[in-house]
Write an enzyme that holds these catalytic residues in place. Sequence first.
Site, mmCIF file in Angstrom:
data_model
loop_
_atom_site.group_PDB
_atom_site.id
_atom_site.type_symbol
_atom_site.label_atom_id
_atom_site.label_comp_id
_atom_site.label_asym_id
_atom_site.label_seq_id
_atom_site.Cartn_x
_atom_site.Cartn_y
_atom_site.Cartn_z
ATOM 1 N N ASP A 238 0.518 -1.116 0.170
ATOM 2 C CA ASP A 238 0.083 -0.149 0.231
ATOM 3 C C ASP A 238 0.868 1.096 -0.356
ATOM 4 O OD1 ASP A 238 -1.868 1.904 0.852
ATOM 5 O OD2 ASP A 238 -2.694 0.961 1.826
ATOM 6 N N GLU B 51 1.003 2.407 13.260
ATOM 7 C CA GLU B 51 0.214 2.394 11.880
ATOM 8 C C GLU B 51 -0.636 1.305 13.250
ATOM 9 O OE1 GLU B 51 -2.005 0.775 10.231
ATOM 10 O OE2 GLU B 51 -0.681 0.184 8.922
ATOM 11 N N GLU C 295 -10.325 -2.364 15.595
ATOM 12 C CA GLU C 295 -9.437 -3.651 15.676
ATOM 13 C C GLU C 295 -8.632 -3.157 17.206
ATOM 14 O OE1 GLU C 295 -7.336 -6.931 12.527
ATOM 15 O OE2 GLU C 295 -6.432 -4.513 12.798
ATOM 16 N N HIS D 92 -5.072 -0.034 1.736
ATOM 17 C CA HIS D 92 -5.986 -1.067 1.521
ATOM 18 C C HIS D 92 -6.808 -0.996 2.756
ATOM 19 C CE1 HIS D 92 -3.502 -0.160 5.297
ATOM 20 N NE2 HIS D 92 -4.255 -1.795 5.984
#
Length: 359
Positions: free
Chosen positions: A57, A150, A159, A299
């Site tokens: 990405d 990230e 998440e 992504h």
Amino acid sequence: MNNSKTIKIKKSIEKGFDLETCFLKSESDHQDGYIKDADYYFDSYSHFSIHEEMLKDKIRTKAYQNAILKNKQLFQNKIVLDVGAGTGILSIFAAQAGAKHVYAVENANIAIHARKIISDNGLSEQITIVKGKIEEIELPVEKVDIIISEWMGYFLLYESMLDCVLYARDKYLAADGHMFPDKAIMYLATIEDDEYRKSKIDFWDNVYGVNMSCIKQWALKEPLVDCCNPEQINSNSCPIFEIDLKTVKVDDLDFSHQYILKVQKDDYVHALVGWFDVQFSSCHVPVRLTTSPYAESTHWKQTVFYIEEPLAVKNNDVISGSIAVKKNAQNPRHLDIKISYHLENVYGKNEQVILYRLS
């Protein structure tokens, strides 16, 4: 991004969208068959394919590279913490920018391979891979000057990795330290998406001649993560949540906000679509990373929330409502999302509240 005519978010809370009560147990459990063990998260990041996808990405990886290497003066001779380091690529960027030392924390087994990558690139004296959860390990330093991570998931918060980053910030970041990135913002808009809606929702009406329409109510509750055609977006975009990583608390990451969207052409609305930006703003050369449908795809793509029935709309119609986002009670890495929409136009009055699960 088409948000130049953004209408301000209302501060009041719509009935049914109080975070304390908006996800009752019966509602939160509406997808019992989809609950996964929370430990699957770290196992998934032990597979090479997921790291390959992230590294390929270019929008994502180049944004971090530019933010770090174009602001070398911030990294010169500084101590850096990389939370969720993966293959160690961000740590390597920090070392290239002149960091005195980088502590790269990664709990997944990819950490074992990251050590070899660091060694093969001659950076073992400058970068230390620490395998473990940031909440369970102890760094050999009291404070760090910069935290890079990230941490973003689908719809930004999926998440819950940001929780780990905020833990690291509170424990390790110096008072005058920097977060990379330091800001994030989420957006909503409406979209005409008849073809995809038919393939995802209406498909169940006739499956090889078999009526499986009972599945539709469950399929509707699964947000679709996919790239949206910007030409199908048919309203302005509205900010629904903003984060300042220097000050936000974990409890703030469950949120409820009202939104107002103005339709920009005669069309049909089949779904709401969400995306996010993050910013590296507390530096000499600011960098913005966007997952907007108006920009080159990443992504993360966008997140689409289909509504029960398409809405016929006219130019300048207003669709308003509320959105509540909260960690799922059974698995906090998943998100429970509740969205209402209200529309009154020449075709009539439409109101609906839908529960979604991003899992």
